[in-house]
Design an enzyme around this catalytic site. Structure first.
Site, PDB file in Angstrom:
ATOM      1  N   TYR A  32      61.622  46.720 -26.984  1.00 12.84           N
ATOM      2  CA  TYR A  32      60.956  47.099 -25.743  1.00 12.84           C
ATOM      3  C   TYR A  32      60.190  48.390 -25.931  1.00 12.84           C
ATOM      4  CZ  TYR A  32      64.365  50.798 -24.573  1.00 12.84           C
ATOM      5  OH  TYR A  32      65.119  51.939 -24.570  1.00 12.84           O
ATOM      6  N   LYS A 148      63.396  50.269 -31.366  1.00  7.44           N
ATOM      7  CA  LYS A 148      63.635  50.320 -29.918  1.00  7.44           C
ATOM      8  C   LYS A 148      64.109  48.943 -29.444  1.00  7.44           C
ATOM      9  CE  LYS A 148      61.429  52.726 -26.040  1.00  7.44           C
ATOM     10  NZ  LYS A 148      62.611  53.438 -25.620  1.00  7.44           N
ATOM     11  N   GLU A 180      70.685  62.624 -30.333  1.00 10.48           N
ATOM     12  CA  GLU A 180      69.722  62.494 -29.230  1.00 10.48           C
ATOM     13  C   GLU A 180      70.486  62.109 -27.972  1.00 10.48           C
ATOM     14  OE1 GLU A 180      66.956  59.184 -29.700  1.00 10.48           O
ATOM     15  OE2 GLU A 180      68.447  58.060 -30.839  1.00 10.48           O
ATOM     16  N   LEU A 204      65.772  57.494 -32.260  1.00  8.90           N
ATOM     17  CA  LEU A 204      64.486  56.894 -31.925  1.00  8.90           C
ATOM     18  C   LEU A 204      63.432  57.990 -32.034  1.00  8.90           C
ATOM     19  CD1 LEU A 204      63.147  54.238 -30.799  1.00  8.90           C
ATOM     20  CD2 LEU A 204      62.921  55.568 -28.709  1.00  8.90           C
TER      21      LEU A 204
HETATM   22  N1  PDD Z   1      63.767  55.674 -23.698  1.00  4.70           N
HETATM   23  N2  PDD Z   1      65.713  58.285 -27.590  1.00  4.70           N
HETATM   24  C1  PDD Z   1      66.098  57.132 -27.030  1.00  4.70           C
HETATM   25  C2  PDD Z   1      67.401  56.532 -27.468  1.00  4.70           C
HETATM   26  C3  PDD Z   1      65.303  56.507 -26.055  1.00  4.70           C
HETATM   27  O1  PDD Z   1      65.684  55.344 -25.502  1.00  4.70           O
HETATM   28  C4  PDD Z   1      64.086  57.130 -25.658  1.00  4.70           C
HETATM   29  C5  PDD Z   1      63.170  56.527 -24.630  1.00  4.70           C
HETATM   30  C6  PDD Z   1      63.732  58.351 -26.257  1.00  4.70           C
HETATM   31  C7  PDD Z   1      62.451  59.067 -25.923  1.00  4.70           C
HETATM   32  O2  PDD Z   1      61.350  58.382 -26.448  1.00  4.70           O
HETATM   33  P1  PDD Z   1      59.913  58.473 -25.751  1.00  4.70           P
HETATM   34  O3  PDD Z   1      59.557  59.920 -25.693  1.00  4.70           O
HETATM   35  O4  PDD Z   1      59.025  57.688 -26.629  1.00  4.70           O
HETATM   36  O5  PDD Z   1      60.053  57.888 -24.367  1.00  4.70           O
HETATM   37  C8  PDD Z   1      64.563  58.893 -27.240  1.00  4.70           C
HETATM   38  C9  PDD Z   1      62.988  54.980 -22.698  1.00  4.70           C
HETATM   39  C10 PDD Z   1      62.125  55.887 -21.876  1.00  4.70           C
HETATM   40  C11 PDD Z   1      63.899  54.102 -21.878  1.00  4.70           C
HETATM   41  O6  PDD Z   1      64.831  53.551 -22.475  1.00  4.70           O
HETATM   42  O7  PDD Z   1      63.698  53.939 -20.677  1.00  4.70           O
END
Ligand code: PDD
Length: 287
Positions: A32, A148, A180, A204
Protein backbone atom coordinates in the site's frame (compact mmCIF):
# COMPACT_ATOMS: atom_id res chain seq x y z
CA UNK A 1 -20.64 9.70 -2.06
CA UNK A 2 -16.87 9.28 -2.58
CA UNK A 3 -15.61 7.82 -5.86
CA UNK A 4 -12.96 5.11 -5.69
CA UNK A 5 -10.93 3.21 -8.28
CA UNK A 6 -11.07 -0.59 -8.34
CA UNK A 7 -9.61 -2.81 -11.07
CA UNK A 8 -10.11 -0.45 -13.97
CA UNK A 9 -13.37 1.13 -12.83
CA UNK A 10 -14.31 4.36 -11.08
CA UNK A 11 -17.15 3.52 -8.69
CA UNK A 12 -19.15 4.98 -5.82
CA UNK A 13 -17.38 3.74 -2.67
CA UNK A 14 -20.51 1.93 -1.45
CA UNK A 15 -20.84 -0.21 -4.58
CA UNK A 16 -17.22 -1.42 -4.61
CA UNK A 17 -16.90 -5.09 -3.63
CA UNK A 18 -14.01 -7.56 -3.33
CA UNK A 19 -13.81 -11.33 -3.57
CA UNK A 20 -13.53 -13.25 -0.29
CA UNK A 21 -10.67 -15.09 -2.05
CA UNK A 22 -8.64 -11.91 -2.41
CA UNK A 23 -5.11 -12.65 -1.22
CA UNK A 24 -4.99 -9.30 0.50
CA UNK A 25 -7.77 -10.59 2.78
CA UNK A 26 -6.53 -14.19 3.06
CA UNK A 27 -2.74 -13.64 3.40
CA UNK A 28 -2.15 -9.89 3.71
CA UNK A 29 -0.44 -10.46 0.35
CA UNK A 30 -0.16 -6.90 -0.92
CA UNK A 31 1.40 -3.47 -0.65
CA UNK A 32 0.00 0.00 0.00
CA UNK A 33 0.89 3.68 -0.16
CA UNK A 34 -0.48 6.81 1.46
CA UNK A 35 0.28 10.05 -0.40
CA UNK A 36 -0.41 13.55 0.90
CA UNK A 37 -2.42 15.95 -1.23
CA UNK A 38 -2.31 19.71 -0.64
CA UNK A 39 -4.70 21.89 -2.63
CA UNK A 40 -5.10 19.17 -5.22
CA UNK A 41 -1.37 18.50 -5.68
CA UNK A 42 0.20 15.14 -4.77
CA UNK A 43 3.18 15.78 -2.44
CA UNK A 44 6.43 14.03 -3.44
CA UNK A 45 4.53 11.78 -5.82
CA UNK A 46 7.66 10.47 -7.56
CA UNK A 47 9.14 9.30 -4.25
CA UNK A 48 5.95 7.44 -3.33
CA UNK A 49 5.84 5.86 -6.78
CA UNK A 50 9.51 4.86 -6.60
CA UNK A 51 8.94 3.18 -3.21
CA UNK A 52 5.82 1.47 -4.57
CA UNK A 53 7.82 0.24 -7.57
CA UNK A 54 10.49 -1.25 -5.30
CA UNK A 55 7.82 -2.93 -3.13
CA UNK A 56 6.03 -4.40 -6.15
CA UNK A 57 9.32 -5.75 -7.52
CA UNK A 58 10.38 -7.27 -4.17
CA UNK A 59 6.95 -8.86 -3.70
CA UNK A 60 6.90 -10.01 -7.36
CA UNK A 61 3.57 -8.27 -7.93
CA UNK A 62 2.73 -7.27 -11.51
CA UNK A 63 -0.40 -5.10 -11.67
CA UNK A 64 -1.81 -4.15 -15.06
CA UNK A 65 -1.59 -0.48 -14.10
CA UNK A 66 1.81 1.15 -14.60
CA UNK A 67 3.23 3.62 -12.07
CA UNK A 68 2.25 6.40 -14.50
CA UNK A 69 -1.32 5.01 -14.56
CA UNK A 70 -1.35 5.00 -10.74
CA UNK A 71 -0.37 8.67 -10.69
CA UNK A 72 -3.04 9.55 -13.26
CA UNK A 73 -5.70 7.62 -11.31
CA UNK A 74 -4.64 9.40 -8.09
CA UNK A 75 -5.00 12.79 -9.78
CA UNK A 76 -8.39 11.88 -11.23
CA UNK A 77 -9.68 10.76 -7.81
CA UNK A 78 -8.53 14.05 -6.28
CA UNK A 79 -10.58 15.89 -8.93
CA UNK A 80 -13.63 13.59 -8.82
CA UNK A 81 -13.83 13.82 -5.04
CA UNK A 82 -13.63 17.62 -5.01
CA UNK A 83 -10.29 17.73 -3.17
CA UNK A 84 -8.76 20.57 -5.20
CA UNK A 85 -8.67 22.72 -2.06
CA UNK A 86 -7.35 21.89 1.40
CA UNK A 87 -5.72 18.78 2.85
CA UNK A 88 -6.26 15.22 1.67
CA UNK A 89 -4.65 11.82 1.17
CA UNK A 90 -4.73 9.22 -1.57
CA UNK A 91 -4.70 5.61 -0.31
CA UNK A 92 -3.53 2.86 -2.67
CA UNK A 93 -3.51 -0.89 -2.19
CA UNK A 94 -2.38 -3.59 -4.61
CA UNK A 95 -2.81 -7.28 -3.77
CA UNK A 96 -1.96 -10.50 -5.59
CA UNK A 97 -5.61 -10.81 -6.58
CA UNK A 98 -8.35 -13.39 -5.99
CA UNK A 99 -7.69 -17.11 -6.44
CA UNK A 100 -8.30 -20.37 -4.54
CA UNK A 101 -6.15 -20.38 -1.40
CA UNK A 102 -2.62 -21.68 -1.92
CA UNK A 103 0.49 -20.38 -0.20
CA UNK A 104 2.35 -20.26 -3.49
CA UNK A 105 1.47 -17.69 -6.14
CA UNK A 106 -1.91 -17.99 -7.90
CA UNK A 107 -2.12 -19.18 -11.54
CA UNK A 108 -0.50 -17.02 -14.20
CA UNK A 109 -3.00 -14.47 -15.48
CA UNK A 110 -4.59 -13.82 -12.07
CA UNK A 111 -5.21 -10.09 -12.08
CA UNK A 112 -3.76 -8.07 -9.19
CA UNK A 113 -6.40 -6.19 -7.24
CA UNK A 114 -5.74 -2.45 -7.54
CA UNK A 115 -7.68 -0.11 -5.26
CA UNK A 116 -7.30 3.64 -4.77
CA UNK A 117 -9.34 6.12 -2.76
CA UNK A 118 -8.97 9.77 -1.80
CA UNK A 119 -10.34 11.65 1.19
CA UNK A 120 -9.94 14.92 3.08
CA UNK A 121 -7.87 14.91 6.29
CA UNK A 122 -7.17 17.33 9.12
CA UNK A 123 -3.44 17.42 9.90
CA UNK A 124 -2.68 17.25 13.65
CA UNK A 125 -1.70 20.92 14.02
CA UNK A 126 -3.25 21.21 17.51
CA UNK A 127 -1.13 18.30 18.82
CA UNK A 128 1.94 19.78 17.16
CA UNK A 129 1.60 23.04 19.08
CA UNK A 130 2.06 21.28 22.44
CA UNK A 131 3.82 18.05 21.45
CA UNK A 132 2.65 14.46 21.97
CA UNK A 133 3.48 11.54 24.23
CA UNK A 134 4.67 8.11 23.08
CA UNK A 135 5.37 4.73 24.65
CA UNK A 136 7.92 2.09 23.67
CA UNK A 137 6.88 -1.30 22.26
CA UNK A 138 8.97 -4.33 21.25
CA UNK A 139 9.71 -4.42 17.52
CA UNK A 140 8.15 -7.80 16.76
CA UNK A 141 8.11 -7.23 12.99
CA UNK A 142 9.77 -9.24 10.22
CA UNK A 143 13.07 -8.35 8.56
CA UNK A 144 11.64 -6.60 5.46
CA UNK A 145 10.10 -3.57 7.14
CA UNK A 146 11.28 -1.55 4.12
CA UNK A 147 8.41 -3.04 2.07
CA UNK A 148 5.12 -1.23 2.69
CA UNK A 149 3.13 -4.45 2.98
CA UNK A 150 -0.49 -4.46 4.15
CA UNK A 151 0.54 -7.13 6.68
CA UNK A 152 0.38 -4.60 9.52
CA UNK A 153 -0.43 -6.70 12.59
CA UNK A 154 2.56 -5.53 14.69
CA UNK A 155 1.77 -1.92 13.77
CA UNK A 156 -1.89 -2.44 14.73
CA UNK A 157 -0.94 -3.97 18.11
CA UNK A 158 1.63 -1.25 18.75
CA UNK A 159 -0.75 1.59 17.91
CA UNK A 160 -3.49 0.04 20.05
CA UNK A 161 -0.94 -0.17 22.90
CA UNK A 162 -0.48 3.59 22.48
CA UNK A 163 -4.27 4.12 22.52
CA UNK A 164 -4.57 1.96 25.66
CA UNK A 165 -2.03 4.27 27.32
CA UNK A 166 -3.75 7.43 26.09
CA UNK A 167 -0.77 8.52 23.97
CA UNK A 168 -0.21 9.39 20.31
CA UNK A 169 2.14 6.67 19.11
CA UNK A 170 4.20 3.61 20.02
CA UNK A 171 7.86 3.53 19.05
CA UNK A 172 9.44 0.19 18.25
CA UNK A 173 12.53 -1.07 20.12
CA UNK A 174 14.71 -3.77 18.50
CA UNK A 175 17.70 -5.00 20.55
CA UNK A 176 17.59 -1.71 22.51
CA UNK A 177 17.61 0.48 19.35
CA UNK A 178 14.66 2.76 18.56
CA UNK A 179 13.77 1.79 14.98
CA UNK A 180 10.59 3.76 14.13
CA UNK A 181 6.99 4.31 15.16
CA UNK A 182 3.98 2.14 14.26
CA UNK A 183 3.30 4.44 11.28
CA UNK A 184 5.99 7.09 11.62
CA UNK A 185 9.79 7.46 11.55
CA UNK A 186 11.65 8.68 14.65
CA UNK A 187 14.33 11.36 15.05
CA UNK A 188 16.22 12.47 18.15
CA UNK A 189 18.61 15.31 18.97
CA UNK A 190 21.53 14.22 21.17
CA UNK A 191 24.52 16.46 21.92
CA UNK A 192 23.24 18.87 19.27
CA UNK A 193 23.23 16.20 16.56
CA UNK A 194 20.11 15.04 14.74
CA UNK A 195 19.96 11.25 14.57
CA UNK A 196 17.65 8.64 13.09
CA UNK A 197 17.75 4.90 12.45
CA UNK A 198 19.59 4.26 9.15
CA UNK A 199 17.60 3.39 6.02
CA UNK A 200 17.72 -0.41 5.95
CA UNK A 201 15.52 -3.49 5.84
CA UNK A 202 14.50 -2.80 9.45
CA UNK A 203 12.53 0.40 8.86
CA UNK A 204 10.21 1.84 6.24
CA UNK A 205 12.15 4.51 4.34
CA UNK A 206 9.64 7.30 4.90
CA UNK A 207 9.11 9.98 2.27
CA UNK A 208 8.73 12.55 5.07
CA UNK A 209 11.93 11.18 6.67
CA UNK A 210 13.83 11.83 3.43
CA UNK A 211 12.39 15.33 3.07
CA UNK A 212 13.23 16.08 6.73
CA UNK A 213 16.85 14.97 6.23
CA UNK A 214 17.10 17.19 3.13
CA UNK A 215 15.74 20.15 5.10
CA UNK A 216 18.25 19.43 7.92
CA UNK A 217 21.08 19.60 5.38
CA UNK A 218 19.69 22.86 3.96
CA UNK A 219 19.55 24.37 7.45
CA UNK A 220 23.05 23.16 8.32
CA UNK A 221 21.81 21.00 11.23
CA UNK A 222 24.41 18.32 12.09
CA UNK A 223 22.95 14.95 11.10
CA UNK A 224 23.94 11.34 11.43
CA UNK A 225 21.95 8.24 10.45
CA UNK A 226 23.15 6.34 13.51
CA UNK A 227 20.56 4.64 15.68
CA UNK A 228 19.93 5.76 19.23
CA UNK A 229 19.09 3.35 22.00
CA UNK A 230 16.85 3.04 25.03
CA UNK A 231 19.79 4.00 27.26
CA UNK A 232 20.21 7.24 25.24
CA UNK A 233 16.67 8.44 25.97
CA UNK A 234 17.56 10.40 29.16
CA UNK A 235 20.13 12.35 27.08
CA UNK A 236 17.65 13.32 24.36
CA UNK A 237 17.34 17.06 23.92
CA UNK A 238 14.51 16.64 21.43
CA UNK A 239 12.56 13.85 19.84
CA UNK A 240 10.04 13.86 17.00
CA UNK A 241 8.07 11.71 14.57
CA UNK A 242 7.67 12.11 10.81
CA UNK A 243 5.05 10.73 8.43
CA UNK A 244 2.66 11.54 5.62
CA UNK A 245 -0.28 12.24 7.93
CA UNK A 246 1.86 13.43 10.87
CA UNK A 247 4.34 15.80 9.15
CA UNK A 248 6.97 16.61 11.82
CA UNK A 249 5.49 15.98 15.27
CA UNK A 250 7.34 16.95 18.47
CA UNK A 251 7.36 14.33 21.22
CA UNK A 252 7.54 15.71 24.77
CA UNK A 253 7.27 12.47 26.77
CA UNK A 254 8.47 8.88 26.27
CA UNK A 255 7.19 6.19 28.66
CA UNK A 256 6.07 8.88 31.11
CA UNK A 257 9.45 10.65 31.21
CA UNK A 258 9.93 14.17 29.83
CA UNK A 259 12.07 14.63 26.72
CA UNK A 260 14.52 17.52 27.24
CA UNK A 261 12.68 20.38 28.93
CA UNK A 262 9.30 18.74 28.25
CA UNK A 263 8.35 21.19 25.50
CA UNK A 264 8.63 21.03 21.68
CA UNK A 265 12.21 21.85 20.74
CA UNK A 266 13.69 24.47 18.43
CA UNK A 267 15.35 22.00 16.02
CA UNK A 268 12.03 20.17 15.65
CA UNK A 269 10.24 23.47 14.98
CA UNK A 270 12.83 24.56 12.40
CA UNK A 271 12.51 21.22 10.62
CA UNK A 272 8.71 21.36 10.67
CA UNK A 273 8.83 24.88 9.23
CA UNK A 274 11.16 23.65 6.47
CA UNK A 275 8.98 20.66 5.63
CA UNK A 276 5.86 22.86 5.74
CA UNK A 277 7.48 25.31 3.32
CA UNK A 278 7.71 22.46 0.83
CA UNK A 279 4.26 21.06 1.59
CA UNK A 280 2.60 24.41 1.20
CA UNK A 281 5.08 25.84 -1.30
CA UNK A 282 2.58 26.97 -3.87
CA UNK A 283 -0.32 27.44 -1.47
CA UNK A 284 0.51 29.02 1.91
CA UNK A 285 -3.17 29.84 2.51
CA UNK A 286 -4.12 26.25 3.37
CA UNK A 287 -2.31 26.29 6.71
N1 PDD B 1 2.59 5.07 7.29
N2 PDD B 1 7.18 3.98 9.15
C1 PDD B 1 6.09 3.22 9.02
C2 PDD B 1 6.09 1.85 9.64
C3 PDD B 1 4.96 3.69 8.32
O1 PDD B 1 3.87 2.92 8.18
C4 PDD B 1 5.00 5.00 7.77
C5 PDD B 1 3.85 5.59 7.00
C6 PDD B 1 6.16 5.78 7.95
C7 PDD B 1 6.31 7.16 7.38
O2 PDD B 1 6.45 7.11 5.99
P1 PDD B 1 5.96 8.32 5.07
O3 PDD B 1 6.68 9.54 5.55
O4 PDD B 1 6.34 7.92 3.70
O5 PDD B 1 4.47 8.46 5.26
C8 PDD B 1 7.25 5.22 8.64
C9 PDD B 1 1.41 5.50 6.58
C10 PDD B 1 1.21 6.99 6.58
C11 PDD B 1 0.21 4.73 7.09
O6 PDD B 1 0.39 3.55 7.39
O7 PDD B 1 -0.89 5.27 7.17
Amino acid sequence: MPTIYLNGQYLPRESATLSIDDRGFIFGDGVYEVTRVVNGVLFESSRHLARLGRGLADMRLHPEESLADIEAISNRLVQENGLQQGEAIVYLQITRGAAPRTHHFPPAGTRCTVFLSAKAITPPHAERAVGVKVVTYPDIRWSRCDIKTVNLIPAVLAKQHAMDHGVFESIFVRESAITEGSHTNCFGVIDGELRTYPASNLILGGVTRDVTIEVAHELGIPFSDRPFHIQDLPRLQEFFLTGTTTDVMPVVEIDGKAVGNGRPGTVTQALYDGVARRLYAATPAVR
